[in-house]
Design a protein around this motif. Structure first.
Motif: not given
Length: 74
Positions: A48-74
Motif C-alpha cells: 500500500n506504499g507505507r515505508t517501514y524502518r525496523p531498528e538495527r540489531n535484529w537477531i533474525g528475520i522471518s517471513w511467510l510466503p504467499a500460497a504457491g510462492e517460493a519459500p525465499f527469494v534472496a
C-alpha cells in the motif's frame, strides 16, 4: 551501498530482537538493504506504499510466503 530486492512473494515479514520484541511488516513489496558505517539497515515498502524502518540489531528475520510462492527469494 543500497540494494533493492523484490519481496512481493511474502505475505508478512517479521524482524526479531534479543529482548523478544517482534517488528511486523504486512504485505511487503520491496526491501532496501542499506549498508553504511554503522552496519546494515532495511527499509521495507509495503504494497500500500507505507515505508517501514525496523531498528538495527535484529537477531533474525522471518517471513511467510504467499500460497504457491517460493519459500525465499534472496
Amino acid at each position: 551501498m543500497e540494494k533493492v530486492i523484490a519481496i512481493d512473494s511474502e505475505l508478512e515479514r517479521q524482524y526479531h530482537y534479543a529482548d523478544g520484541a517482534i517488528f511486523n511488516v504486512p504485505e511487503p513489496k520491496t526491501v532496501h538493504v542499506i549498508a553504511d558505517d554503522r552496519g546494515v539497515t532495511h527499509r521495507v515498502i509495503s504494497r500500500n506504499g507505507r515505508t517501514y524502518r525496523p531498528e538495527r540489531n535484529w537477531i533474525g528475520i522471518s517471513w511467510l510466503p504467499a500460497a504457491g510462492e517460493a519459500p525465499f527469494v534472496a
